[in-house]
Structures are given as C-alpha cells and as structure tokens.
Design an enzyme around this catalytic site. Structure first.
Site, mmCIF file in Angstrom:
data_model
loop_
_atom_site.group_PDB
_atom_site.id
_atom_site.type_symbol
_atom_site.label_atom_id
_atom_site.label_comp_id
_atom_site.label_asym_id
_atom_site.label_seq_id
_atom_site.Cartn_x
_atom_site.Cartn_y
_atom_site.Cartn_z
ATOM 1 N N ASP A 104 0.891 -1.321 -0.067
ATOM 2 C CA ASP A 104 0.107 0.110 -0.021
ATOM 3 C C ASP A 104 0.893 1.365 -0.026
ATOM 4 O OD1 ASP A 104 -1.895 1.686 0.041
ATOM 5 O OD2 ASP A 104 -2.863 1.168 2.148
ATOM 6 N N GLU A 235 -13.113 9.023 10.560
ATOM 7 C CA GLU A 235 -13.360 9.051 11.917
ATOM 8 C C GLU A 235 -13.673 10.691 12.033
ATOM 9 O OE1 GLU A 235 -11.599 6.140 14.710
ATOM 10 O OE2 GLU A 235 -11.086 8.070 15.845
ATOM 11 N N HIS A 266 -7.500 7.740 7.202
ATOM 12 C CA HIS A 266 -6.420 6.542 6.860
ATOM 13 C C HIS A 266 -6.397 5.692 5.764
ATOM 14 C CE1 HIS A 266 -4.279 2.841 8.278
ATOM 15 N NE2 HIS A 266 -3.371 3.402 7.531
ATOM 16 N N HIS A 358 2.964 7.276 5.800
ATOM 17 C CA HIS A 358 3.699 6.260 6.690
ATOM 18 C C HIS A 358 4.285 4.867 5.927
ATOM 19 C CE1 HIS A 358 -0.634 5.492 7.957
ATOM 20 N NE2 HIS A 358 -0.360 4.401 7.376
ATOM 21 N N HIS A 429 3.621 5.029 13.478
ATOM 22 C CA HIS A 429 2.287 5.570 12.768
ATOM 23 C C HIS A 429 0.915 5.158 13.386
ATOM 24 C CE1 HIS A 429 1.479 1.174 11.803
ATOM 25 N NE2 HIS A 429 0.792 1.553 10.891
ATOM 26 N N GLY A 432 -0.481 -0.031 16.693
ATOM 27 C CA GLY A 432 0.329 -1.318 16.147
ATOM 28 C C GLY A 432 -0.547 -2.157 16.746
ATOM 29 N N LYS A 503 -15.974 2.621 8.347
ATOM 30 C CA LYS A 503 -15.173 1.661 8.046
ATOM 31 C C LYS A 503 -15.628 0.561 7.178
ATOM 32 C CE LYS A 503 -12.073 0.000 10.487
ATOM 33 N NZ LYS A 503 -10.731 -0.060 10.479
#
Length: 510
Positions: A104, A235, A266, A358, A429, A432, A503
């Site tokens: 990505d 969001e 994101h 990122h 970023h 995790g 989402k």
C-alpha cells in the site's frame, strides 16, 4: 511468495529469533544487537517491548543485515510484516527496498479541521445523517470505487494519467474540486521520477500501461476518493488541545480548534498502488531467481535494487506514481467529507491541517550524506528548525504528526522534539497490532466490542464493527504515546475523541 496483502509472513526456522535480545538503555529506549553490525535502536517502554514477538525481532535483524542498510529503528508499534517489520525505519544510501515500503504505497493520514463546535454533532440523528452523506460520496471496501456510490467525483482515464504523474497540482485539484491551498498542507504534494523529473513518470506510465498487471488502469482510477478496507477508516473527532502553553501555541500554528469537530482519514494508494508494488515484487524476485542472487536471510520479501540500476529506477518511478495517487486520494476524500458536512449542516467550513505518509521511501540527508529512508508503518517527525521544513507553515514549530489510536482511546496530534534525531526523525504510525486478524476473530467477543462503542456513544456505518479492528486487537495506545514522549521523540499537542467511524466490514485489504 505471492504479493497479495493476505500473504503470511515467512515463519520457517530461519526466522525464529534466537539472538542476544534487547538491552534497555532508558525508560523507553533499548538496543537490539545483531552481533555483526551496530545495534538496532528500539523505542518503547518495557511493557511495549514485550509486545515485540520473536518474528518481529528476527525481521528487524534480517533487515539490518541486508545489503547497503546503514541504520534500522524499531518504533513502539512494531509488529511482524512482510520482510521488514511494520513500525520500522530502514536507511540505505546505496539500495532501494520495496518490502519496507509495502504493497500500500504511501498509506497515509490526513486531518480536516471544521469550524463546528462539538455540540453541533451531539444529536445522534445528525451523526447518522453525516455518516450517510459521507458514505454516499466515499466508498469503503476492497475493489469498491466511484460506481459504488451516488455522489462521487468521477475520474476518467485522461485525468487519471495526469494525477498519477503530477500529484496534487493546481490543475488536478481544480479538476476534482479540491482547494488548491490544501496542497501546501502536505508532507509531499507531489512526487517526481528517479531523475527528479515529471517526464520520467510520464515515460514510465506509458511503459507499464502495456503490462498485464496494469491493464485495469482505468478501473483503478475509479477508486480515487475511497477508503478501501482493513485498517483504513474515516473518523469524526472532537479536538481536545493539551492544557499547556506549548500545546496551545503549536495547535494555533497547526490550525487546530479546541472543542471543535475534525475528521481523520487513513488510507493509501488503493488497487493502483497494490498493482504497482505487486508488479515490482514479481519482477525483482524473478531476476533474483534468474541471476542466482542470494536473498537477505533467504527471504523473498527482502528483494532490493542497487541505486542507479534500471531496476531501482523503475521501482522509484512506480513508487512515485502510486504516491501521487495516494496524495490526491486523500485530498479528494477530505473535499468530499467537507461537502457531506455542508449538505447536513449548511455553512460548515473546513481546512486541511496536514497530510502525512507512513509507507514511503524518501531521499533525505542522513549523517551528512543523501540516503533513502524507508518508513514502513512509520511517520516522519521533523522538529522546528529542521532544514526540510524551510518555507513551510511549520518551519518554527515542526509539522503535525497524526497518530491514530483507536475509537475508544482516541487518536493524537503530536509535534517532534529535538530527540527525534535518534530515531532517524521518525515515530510510530499508530498503536500497532497486538493480535493478528485471525487470532482477534477467535478470541474477541463481538457483543463486547459493539457494547463498548455503545457505552462510549460512538456510532459507525457498520452493523457490526469489524472484530479484527476492535481496540483490543491493538496495543495500549496510552502506553505507546508514553513511549514516544518518554524517549524524547515528540510531544502531544491534542487528543482526538471519536464520535463516529466509517469502516468497511468486509475482508481486510491492508
């Protein structure tokens, strides 16, 4: 290795870490020794370091020992990835590595600040209307694009070719209804080819359009303005600026409005970036096989190309094409989100705070020489006064760092401190993962996840929130932030509290 994002990491016996382990050097710092090179610098409190499993550590060592690598950093969000860990920074002045960029290309964060007070979205009916208006414009899910929604901006082949070679140019922004001023709030508003020209990208695009893996170019351009699946999201937030003078001063520079609504996104380069990265993995792996070149630790996911070679030039061009798509994708999503707010709450105004990547390799100056800094699940963190921020709005303050946590615990806006030089001017970023997707589905309870959202009054477009994306699948975000702050890498400017989440509930594509 296949190049699908569903590929499992290499877990054979060569990748079961049995090295000397980490040696703590401070409250949130440690060294991971490799026996033959200077050690890997590790950032994270003791409890965070315990989340690094053996495979993550072995991948870090494998990457540090790879040809041409002069430095490697593990951030608090580190976990096993493909070849190199997610959450690592890898530096090389002589080689380029596709693995520590990933499939990505230029997966990124962006933040849109709105002029609405939090009270404007307190009513659940208003939030439901906003969710509907956004979802009519920005599709989610693997393979989804402009045809999947009713109010998208449609991108034809000609505009697609222009935007992947120009990035967020004024012409591209105007064609898509994006404020041209937003390009000045980007880490990189455009990328050029291996020889620092746009012409190199135009020539490379002409070449790859004849390749089988890019025969669906027009379809991939239809994904511009969409989120994808997996850990990608949009969001709605309420901004809470930190209660100290520095936070308030930096927030003002960033354009953050305490107590107001913002929108955090994101996503990355979608199917176009995946096609480019997959094609590069196949090409390089075939050449390693044909030429009999040894792979670092025998891992096919750590293929590389020496800088200056045709293979490196092709990769750098493909990475730039994917990065340009990702940049415009984010800016278009923000324009569509603003449009959705204006539909539901007329008169709403908004401005981009920042856009930062990122999953990218960037040419930077490291130890007084040019090098390619690969950030895989890692975010650039340049403090005020850094030469790279000259002539930007953030020259004195340092640029915004956008760190997603989870809807329950919030996300953060940070700013780099001088200590970031120890981490190659990088931080994590996000939180995790601590549970793999399959593991999360086995051990987490859907009813508990959904009730947690209800108790925190957080709405979602999903009937059932994706259980593999539940907050419990990720590391303790507050401890992650404590790691960053205790190590002297960055300071918190504001916390972002979720009010609703966009989402995709289908299979992950990250």
């Amino acid at each position: 290795m296949t190049t699908s994002t569903k590929t499992r990491p290499n877990t054979d016996s060569r990748n079961l870490y049995s090295g000397p382990g980490m040696v703590a050097t401070g409250e949130a710092t440690a060294l991971l020794r490799t026996e033959t090179t200077p050690p890997i610098r590790v950032f994270g409190t003791e409890s965070i370091r315990e989340t690094f499993d053996d495979l993550c550590l072995q991948q870090a060592v494998n990457s540090r020992l790879a040809p041409g690598v002069t430095d490697l950093v593990l951030n608090p969000d580190a976990h096993c990835g493909y070849g190199a860990p997610v959450g690592c920074v890898m530096v090389s002045p002589t080689h380029i590595y596709p693995g520590p960029v990933g499939v990505d290309i230029k997966c990124s964060m962006s933040l849109l600040q709105l002029d609405l007070p939090a009270e404007a979205i307190e009513d659940r009916k208003v939030r439901r209307a906003l969710i509907s208006a956004i979802c009519q414009r920005t599709p989610t899910g693997a393979g989804k694009g402009q045809r999947s929604v009713t109010k998208a901006r449609h991108v034809n082949r000609t505009l697609g070719k222009q935007l992947v070679t120009e990035g967020a140019s004024d012409d591209v922004c105007r064609a898509l209804g994006i404020p041209t001023s937003w390009s000045h709030r980007c880490e990189d508003s455009y990328h050029v080819g291996h020889d620092d020209t746009q012409l190199a990208l135009e020539n490379r695009l002409d070449t790859i359009l004849s390749h089988r893996h890019m025969s669906n170019f027009s379809d991939k351009m239809q994904q511009l303005g969409s989120y994808g699946g997996g850990n990608h999201f949009g969001e709605c937030e309420v901004v809470e600026v930190g209660d100290n003078d520095r936070a308030r001063e930096v927030a003002q520079t960033f354009g953050l409005l305490d107590g107001n609504v913002a929108f955090l996104s994101h996503c990355g380069s979608r199917g176009f970036g995946h096609n480019l990265a997959s094609g590069q993995f196949r090409t390089l792996q075939d050449k390693f096989d044909r030429w009999g070149i040894p792979l670092p630790a025998g891992d096919r996911q750590l293929v590389y190309a020496p800088l200056g070679s045709d293979e490196a030039n092709d990769y750098l061009d493909d990475m730039a094409l994917g990065a340009n798509f990702a940049t415009v994708n984010h800016l278009l999503i923000n324009a569509l989100v603003l449009e959705a707010f204006q539909e539901v709450i007329p008169g709403t105004r908004g401005n981009l705070v920042y856009f930062i990547s990122h999953n990218i390799a960037r040419k930077e100056i490291v130890d007084n020489q040019p090098a390619w800094v690969h950030r895989k699940g890692a975010t650039r963190a340049m403090p005020g006064g850094h030469h790279s921020l000259a002539n930007t709005p953030f020259a004195k303050s340092g640029h915004p760092i956008l760190l997603p946590g989870n809807p329950r615990d919030g996300s953060a806006v940070m700013v780099a401190d001088e200590g970031a030089s120890a981490s190659c001017y990088s931080v994590n970023h996000g939180a995790g993962r601590t549970l793999g997707r399959r593991h999360a589905k086995r051990v987490l309870d859907q009813a508990t996840v959904d009730s947690e959202f209800d108790s925190n009054d957080i709405l979602s477009n999903c009937r059932k929130y994706p259980i593999d994306e539940a907050p419990a699948a990720y590391k303790d975000f507050n401890e992650v932030l404590r790691s960053v702050k205790s190590a002297g890498l960055a300071s918190e400017v504001a916390r972002l509290k979720a009010r609703f989440v966009i989402k995709d509930a289908s299979k992950a594509d990250d």
